[in-house]
Enzyme design. Structure first.
Site, PDB file in Angstrom:
ATOM      1  N   SER A  44       2.303   1.449   7.456  1.00  0.00           N
ATOM      2  CA  SER A  44       3.117   0.184   7.765  1.00  0.00           C
ATOM      3  C   SER A  44       4.257   0.098   8.505  1.00  0.00           C
ATOM      4  CB  SER A  44       3.484  -0.475   6.398  1.00  0.00           C
ATOM      5  OG  SER A  44       2.485  -0.472   5.324  1.00  0.00           O
ATOM      6  N   HIS A  76      -3.417  -3.088   8.595  1.00  0.00           N
ATOM      7  CA  HIS A  76      -3.925  -1.734   8.595  1.00  0.00           C
ATOM      8  C   HIS A  76      -4.954  -1.919   9.809  1.00  0.00           C
ATOM      9  CE1 HIS A  76      -2.123  -0.043   4.953  1.00  0.00           C
ATOM     10  NE2 HIS A  76      -1.305  -0.551   5.420  1.00  0.00           N
ATOM     11  N   HIS A  99      -6.456   4.258   1.061  1.00  0.00           N
ATOM     12  CA  HIS A  99      -5.342   4.585  -0.152  1.00  0.00           C
ATOM     13  C   HIS A  99      -5.871   4.887  -1.325  1.00  0.00           C
ATOM     14  CE1 HIS A  99      -2.860   2.209   2.633  1.00  0.00           C
ATOM     15  NE2 HIS A  99      -1.787   2.857   2.326  1.00  0.00           N
ATOM     16  N   GLU A 198       6.673   0.131  -8.555  1.00  0.00           N
ATOM     17  CA  GLU A 198       7.287   0.679  -9.697  1.00  0.00           C
ATOM     18  C   GLU A 198       8.045  -0.427 -10.720  1.00  0.00           C
ATOM     19  OE1 GLU A 198       7.663   1.745  -6.729  1.00  0.00           O
ATOM     20  OE2 GLU A 198       5.888   3.106  -6.685  1.00  0.00           O
TER      21      GLU A 198
HETATM   22  I1  8IG Z   1       6.135  -0.471   2.168  1.00  0.00           I
HETATM   23  O1  8IG Z   1       8.844   0.236  -3.224  1.00  0.00           O
HETATM   24  C1  8IG Z   1       6.356   0.017   0.364  1.00  0.00           C
HETATM   25  N1  8IG Z   1       5.417   1.058  -0.388  1.00  0.00           N
HETATM   26  N2  8IG Z   1       5.314   2.889  -4.041  1.00  0.00           N
HETATM   27  N3  8IG Z   1       7.090   1.590  -3.809  1.00  0.00           N
HETATM   28  C2  8IG Z   1       5.819   2.070  -3.412  1.00  0.00           C
HETATM   29  N4  8IG Z   1       5.149   1.902  -2.469  1.00  0.00           N
HETATM   30  C3  8IG Z   1       5.656   1.201  -1.491  1.00  0.00           C
HETATM   31  C4  8IG Z   1       6.983   0.499  -1.704  1.00  0.00           C
HETATM   32  C5  8IG Z   1       7.605   0.853  -2.655  1.00  0.00           C
HETATM   33  N5  8IG Z   1       7.400   0.017  -0.449  1.00  0.00           N
END
Ligand code: 8IG
Length: 277
Positions: A44, A76, A99, A198
């Site tokens: 990204s 993507h 992923h 999270e």
């Molecule tokens: I863009 O804050 C992105 N990918 N785990 N946490 C996690 N993955 C991410 C985050 C994030 N921001």
């Protein structure tokens, strides 16, 4: 008779390295480039780099190459591009990442990395968009990955495959990156399974463990790249501060927006780094 296997890597009888070498042969045929030197997985915010690092000599739909899946996410790209760098080296740009949170298993997650190795690649550049734990990192900041903590509970290694992960994110390559941009900071990348971001408590846990970056992609790929003997450069674009570090809730839209805004700057940065590797 059993149902047909949907995907070659889902058949436990199949050797994933065999599928990767078949994929590499298909890429060599379709691109007309027998061997690539460098591969870049563009996460990204990093997509623009593909247009800036050199001249694209061939573009292949990843879904037409054995073992690759169609991309799960809009934004993507789903293509493999062969690019000739200004220094004559050949780069394979992987715009198609699978992923772990898609739930198709780790073999599919690391297939692109194994394919790159089978295509001759010695230097693997893994990039991602991620959350930042360090408050000094504003959205749009690129940082070097210095090490990782794999919180997925998964591994691309199968069986009793004991692999050393010392200096996984090559200090030599980080030095080169910093010679291009001395302001580049670095940090420890914590891979969560996702796809939810999270909780603030999980971010505090990652912080207390020594983590600085939270993401959902790169650790598993780096392990597979090390197994394949490649040297790794890891870079995160901090698109948001991690949950609880920033005061407002996280949104995917915000993440995409930060990526868009940083795209030109980090694409240019990566282009200047790649020619030095
Ligand atoms: I863009 O804050 C992105 N990918 N785990 N946490 C996690 N993955 C991410 C985050 C994030 N921001």
């Amino acid at each position: 008779m059993s149902a047909p296997i949907q995907h070659p890597l889902d058949d436990p009888q199949v050797d994933p390295f065999e599928i990767a070498s078949q994929a590499a042969a298909e890429i060599a045929e379709r691109t007309g480039v027998a061997s690539h030197d460098i591969a870049l997985t563009l996460g990204s915010g990093w997509g623009k780099a593909a247009d800036l690092i050199g001249a694209t000599t061939a573009t292949v739909q990843a879904s037409e190459i054995i073992g690759f899946s169609t991309p799960a996410l809009a934004g993507h790209v789903g293509t493999l591009r062969s690019i000739e760098l200004p220094n004559g080296k050949r780069a394979l740009v992987i715009g198609a990442r699978t992923h772990f949170y898609e739930g198709h298993g780790v073999r599919r997650v690391v297939h692109s990395v194994r394919t790159a190795a089978a295509a001759g690649v010695k230097t693997m550049i893994l990039t991602n968009g991620a959350g930042g734990i360090r408050e000094t990192w504003k959205p749009g900041t690129p940082v070097l990955i210095s090490d990782h903590i794999n919180l997925t509970g998964a591994s691309p290694l199968e069986g009793a495959t004991f692999i050393d992960l010392t200096d996984l994110y090559s200090s030599r390559l980080r030095e080169i990156a910093r010679s291009v941009d001395p302001s580049l900071d670095e940090g420890v990348y914590c891979q969560f399974r996702g796809p939810q971001y999270e909780t603030p408590a999980e971010v505090q846990m990652a912080k207390s463990f020594g983590g600085h970056i939270v993401g959902m992609s790169t650790a598993l790929e780096a392990i597979a790249a090390r197994q394949a003997g490649m040297e790794i450069l890891g870079m995160s674009l901090i698109t948001n501060l991690a949950a609880g570090i920033q005061k407002t809730p996280l949104s995917h839209a915000e993440v995409l927006e930060a990526g868009k805004n940083a795209e030109a700057v980090i694409g240019d940065l990566l282009a200047r780094i790649v020619v030095e590797l």
